[in-house]
Design an enzyme around this catalytic site. Structure first.
Site, PDB file in Angstrom:
ATOM      1  N   PRO A 158      20.330 -37.869 -37.746  1.00 21.66           N
ATOM      2  CA  PRO A 158      19.497 -38.331 -38.860  1.00 21.66           C
ATOM      3  C   PRO A 158      20.303 -38.941 -40.000  1.00 21.66           C
ATOM      4  O   PRO A 158      19.747 -39.625 -40.866  1.00 21.66           O
ATOM      5  CB  PRO A 158      18.772 -37.059 -39.318  1.00 21.66           C
ATOM      6  CG  PRO A 158      19.563 -35.916 -38.776  1.00 21.66           C
ATOM      7  CD  PRO A 158      20.165 -36.419 -37.506  1.00 21.66           C
ATOM      8  N   LYS A 159      21.600 -38.722 -40.003  1.00 22.13           N
ATOM      9  CA  LYS A 159      22.441 -39.296 -41.053  1.00 22.13           C
ATOM     10  C   LYS A 159      22.536 -40.811 -40.953  1.00 22.13           C
ATOM     11  O   LYS A 159      22.959 -41.470 -41.910  1.00 22.13           O
ATOM     12  CB  LYS A 159      23.843 -38.674 -41.001  1.00 22.13           C
ATOM     13  CG  LYS A 159      23.860 -37.173 -41.256  1.00 22.13           C
ATOM     14  CD  LYS A 159      23.276 -36.791 -42.601  1.00 22.13           C
ATOM     15  CE  LYS A 159      23.428 -35.301 -42.884  1.00 22.13           C
ATOM     16  NZ  LYS A 159      22.856 -34.919 -44.176  1.00 22.13           N
ATOM     17  N   ASP A 160      22.138 -41.382 -39.809  1.00 22.69           N
ATOM     18  CA  ASP A 160      22.068 -42.843 -39.704  1.00 22.69           C
ATOM     19  C   ASP A 160      21.127 -43.403 -40.761  1.00 22.69           C
ATOM     20  O   ASP A 160      21.413 -44.418 -41.404  1.00 22.69           O
ATOM     21  CB  ASP A 160      21.560 -43.257 -38.320  1.00 22.69           C
ATOM     22  CG  ASP A 160      22.626 -43.189 -37.246  1.00 22.69           C
ATOM     23  OD1 ASP A 160      23.761 -42.785 -37.555  1.00 22.69           O
ATOM     24  OD2 ASP A 160      22.312 -43.534 -36.093  1.00 22.69           O
TER      25      ASP A 160
END
Length: 431
Positions: free
Chosen positions: A118-120
């Site tokens: 999810p850090k994308d």
């Protein structure tokens, strides 16, 4: 009948036949067009169409003069690696759903196409905002600095290469080795430092901030240093408010009873909560918190303290857990942005997380990272509290391939516990 009348009759019959044939052909063509329009959203019978119909079929003729149809499609081509971020599937975990008689749904964030987490979403939001404000310039030698335990750094390193920047990552030296190795292969400069509390100027986040300032102050070159600041930069929670939350709402048809997530920076739980809760006031927001983190007590009692924080019991300088990526002993701007919407918190031990890791492989073939396992344990507990027939959504953050040398090393081999029960997972204790 005279020969002249026969000829007239034959000609009239021929013309009538031609007109009838043309009429039938047009009716059939119109029916096929209507059918084509109805199926335009899914022309190949798939749930995620790769092409969309661009209008009615174009009619052409082959050498025999027979009408044919060629479909016109609107192309859907992702623009660069950034185009592979978001719109991840929401999957039903069969074993956990069966064990609880609820729907346990997991947002498969490990399928984000840049850094595989999810850090994308967060990294892209931060870079886009920095470019919008003129804080960084592509292909000008500017460097983006960040303090991270790995996943945000991997996403940033990938996007920096794609967008014309350099990445400098500061991270604790007790994180899994494969994360640091991957960062280096992505061309980032990796600075591994001793774990330290946030008040220490050499703590990895503080060091990244200082390095960015040093770069900008260096008059020997024109390059800038930009500190991404994922913990305090509110582009973080906005990324989830603008993408993850709406996706969950759409994928569930607006029907869910609880959202469960851990907090590292707090961006995911805050952004998703701020989008979903106003639309579904009944929705329960539950924090999944690993051992050693103080966030559970912050939610439940308004204080930041964990029993492992007692003097003489702490083994490391940040959060005393094998789990990476979630758990914190301070309130960040991103967590604070949605903290008022969190209804409850669930503590998950290292032993429970490791047991869930084995369960997910044994029962579902899912090889998950440590924070994903914490989320799943908490989701099961919330589902049991709600009772049968409810729907709980949580996050599968990243793959277990990033946790081989640390978390999965302690999980051990898989294959000998096919008869494990969910009660054994929830009751797991370290020896």
């Amino acid at each position: 009948m005279s020969d002249q009348n026969r000829r007239l009759y034959t000609v009239a019959a021929f013309i009538t036949g031609v007109l009838f044939t043309i009429g039938v052909d047009r009716v059939c063509w119109y029916w096929r067009w209507q059918h084509h329009r109805q199926a335009a959203e899914d022309p190949y019978g798939s749930t995620t169409p790769q092409h969309r119909a661009g209008g009615p079929p174009r009619r052409t003729s082959n050498v025999l003069g027979k009408a044919q149809e060629t479909n016109q499609f609107e192309e859907q081509i992702a623009q660069g690696i950034e185009g592979c971020i978001g719109n991840t599937p929401l999957i039903r975990i069969k074993s956990l759903s069966d064990a609880t008689n609820c729907d346990i749904l997991c947002k498969a964030e490990f399928l984000n196409g840049a850094g595989g987490s999810p850090k994308d979403r967060v990294a892209l939001s931060i870079v886009n905002k920095a470019e919008e404000l003129g804080l960084v310039r592509p292909y000008a030698g500017d460097v983006i600095y960040e303090g991270t335990v790995g996943s945000t750094g991997i996403s940033l390193a990938t996007l920096c290469r794609a967008r014309g920047y350099l990445a400098h990552i500061c991270m604790p030296d007790d994180q899994s080795k494969e994360k640091a190795d991957l960062l280096e292969k992505l061309g980032a400069e990796v600075e591994r430092v001793r774990p330290a509390p946030i008040v220490d100027q050499n703590q990895f986040v503080n060091l990244a901030r200082a390095r960015a300032a040093q770069r900008t102050a260096d008059t020997a070159n024109n390059a800038r240093g930009f500190f991404a600041d994922q913990f305090e930069n509110e582009a973080n929670w906005h990324a989830h408010y603008e993408s993850t939350g709406p996706e969950i709402y759409r994928q569930t048809g607006g029907r869910l009873d609880a959202f469960v997530a851990g907090a590292g920076t707090g961006g995911t739980i805050s952004g998703v909560s701020r989008f979903l809760k106003p639309r579904m006031p009944h929705l329960r927001i539950v924090l999944a918190d690993p051992q050693g983190s103080g966030l559970l007590n912050r939610v439940k009692f308004g204080v930041m303290f964990d029993r492992l924080e007692r003097e003489g019991t702490r083994r490391r300088h940040q959060v005393d857990t094998i789990v990476e990526g979630i758990g914190l002993n301070r309130v960040t701007a991103n967590f604070d942005a949605g903290a008022y919407m969190i209804d409850d918190a669930v503590r998950v031990s290292d032993a429970q997380a490791k047991a869930m890791a084995r369960w997910l492989v044994e029962k579902d073939g899912i090889f998950a990272g440590s924070s994903s396992c914490v989320n799943c344990v908490a989701a099961v507990r919330v589902a049991r509290e709600l009772g049968p027939g409810h729907r709980v959504v949580t996050i599968l953050c990243d793959s277990g391939t990033r946790h081989l040398s640390k978390f999965w090393k302690e999980v051990g081999s898989v294959g000998a516990e096919q008869n494990m029960t969910i009660e054994e997972v929830l009751g797991a204790k370290d020896p």
